[in-house]
Design an enzyme around this catalytic site. Structure first.
Site, mmCIF file in Angstrom:
data_model
loop_
_atom_site.group_PDB
_atom_site.id
_atom_site.type_symbol
_atom_site.label_atom_id
_atom_site.label_comp_id
_atom_site.label_asym_id
_atom_site.label_seq_id
_atom_site.Cartn_x
_atom_site.Cartn_y
_atom_site.Cartn_z
ATOM 1 N N HIS A 29 27.947 31.485 1.987
ATOM 2 C CA HIS A 29 27.970 29.908 1.707
ATOM 3 C C HIS A 29 26.482 29.439 2.107
ATOM 4 O O HIS A 29 26.153 29.117 3.429
ATOM 5 C CB HIS A 29 28.885 29.135 2.444
ATOM 6 C CG HIS A 29 30.309 29.557 1.629
ATOM 7 N ND1 HIS A 29 31.182 30.507 2.393
ATOM 8 C CD2 HIS A 29 30.863 29.412 0.794
ATOM 9 C CE1 HIS A 29 32.155 30.527 1.790
ATOM 10 N NE2 HIS A 29 32.061 30.022 0.649
ATOM 11 N N HIS A 36 32.366 33.981 -5.815
ATOM 12 C CA HIS A 36 32.964 34.921 -5.130
ATOM 13 C C HIS A 36 34.568 34.467 -5.133
ATOM 14 O O HIS A 36 34.856 33.194 -5.890
ATOM 15 C CB HIS A 36 32.760 34.875 -3.662
ATOM 16 C CG HIS A 36 32.715 33.569 -2.853
ATOM 17 N ND1 HIS A 36 31.766 32.572 -3.182
ATOM 18 C CD2 HIS A 36 33.405 32.985 -2.004
ATOM 19 C CE1 HIS A 36 31.913 31.618 -2.392
ATOM 20 N NE2 HIS A 36 33.133 31.821 -1.711
ATOM 21 N N GLU A 118 29.277 25.773 -3.033
ATOM 22 C CA GLU A 118 30.574 26.426 -3.373
ATOM 23 C C GLU A 118 30.385 26.806 -4.576
ATOM 24 O O GLU A 118 30.267 26.141 -5.782
ATOM 25 C CB GLU A 118 31.931 25.554 -3.028
ATOM 26 C CG GLU A 118 32.025 25.485 -1.534
ATOM 27 C CD GLU A 118 32.598 26.501 -0.817
ATOM 28 O OE1 GLU A 118 32.891 27.462 -1.496
ATOM 29 O OE2 GLU A 118 33.373 26.268 0.252
ATOM 30 N N GLU A 120 32.946 29.350 -6.452
ATOM 31 C CA GLU A 120 34.099 30.081 -6.523
ATOM 32 C C GLU A 120 35.041 30.141 -7.873
ATOM 33 O O GLU A 120 35.185 29.400 -8.546
ATOM 34 C CB GLU A 120 35.091 29.406 -5.517
ATOM 35 C CG GLU A 120 34.462 29.523 -3.761
ATOM 36 C CD GLU A 120 35.357 29.084 -2.794
ATOM 37 O OE1 GLU A 120 35.144 29.187 -1.777
ATOM 38 O OE2 GLU A 120 36.171 28.076 -3.148
#
Length: 180
Positions: A29, A36, A118, A120
């Site tokens: 991060h 991810h 972030e 994701e």
């Protein structure tokens, strides 16, 4: 760190959401966070209330904001079910049941005020518990059980008080339906 005290690794993904390697969670991060694998879980009690948690003030990203019940990252070769059960115990001291994926293709990218990103692919799950949490202080500053419609209204009226992923998730019709 994971329960066995080895550094936690996350699964890196390519644009098709296929595994493309691993990285240390403590290092992934940054201002250039690669895509991810993660998960997000919303926990209901038998009365139909949803658990919301306020992130610990010591958290590196989005400290002190309210969020979904808990999030995490499955490790390499760890199933979502095992990872979610592990994080429920570690973060909240909860045993969960009736785990169901409700938004399997959820993905988001958000940048914290500090510049940390972030990024994701984060399927969204709903589960049930029969007990109140016993949160880890390093993860959760406080928690509340609330009616799902009250949570949705609060996120819509004051989005800055909530994590960006929660704000995006409550707009998903499948999650709204699952929460009741």
């Amino acid at each position: 760190m994971s329960e066995n005290s080895t550094p936690e690794r996350v699964v890196l993904l390519d644009e098709q959401h296929q595994p493309a390697g691993t990285a240390l969670k403590s290092e992934v991060h940054t201002e250039a966070t690669p895509l991810h694998l993660a998960f997000s879980c919303h926990v209901l009690n038998p009365d139909g209330q949803v658990l919301v948690t306020r992130r610990a003030l010591s958290k590196r990203t989005w400290p002190g904001v309210w969020s979904n019940s808990f999030c995490g990252h499955p490790g390499p070769d760890e199933s979502f079910e095992d990872a979610i059960a592990r994080r429920a115990r570690q973060e909240l001291g909860l045993e969960i049941r009736n785990l169901t994926v409700v938004v399997p293709e959820f993905q988001y990218r958000a940048t914290d005020a500090t510049g940390v990103v972030e990024n994701e692919f984060c399927p969204v799950f709903v589960a049930v518990t029969d007990t109140d949490p016993r949160p880890a202080e390093s993860e959760v500053a406080e928690y509340a059980w609330t009616a799902p419609q009250d949570l949705i209204a609060a996120v819509e009226s004051a989005p800055y008080a909530f994590s960006p992923w929660l704000g995006n998730q409550v707009r998903e019709p499948a999650l709204r339906e699952a929460l009741g």
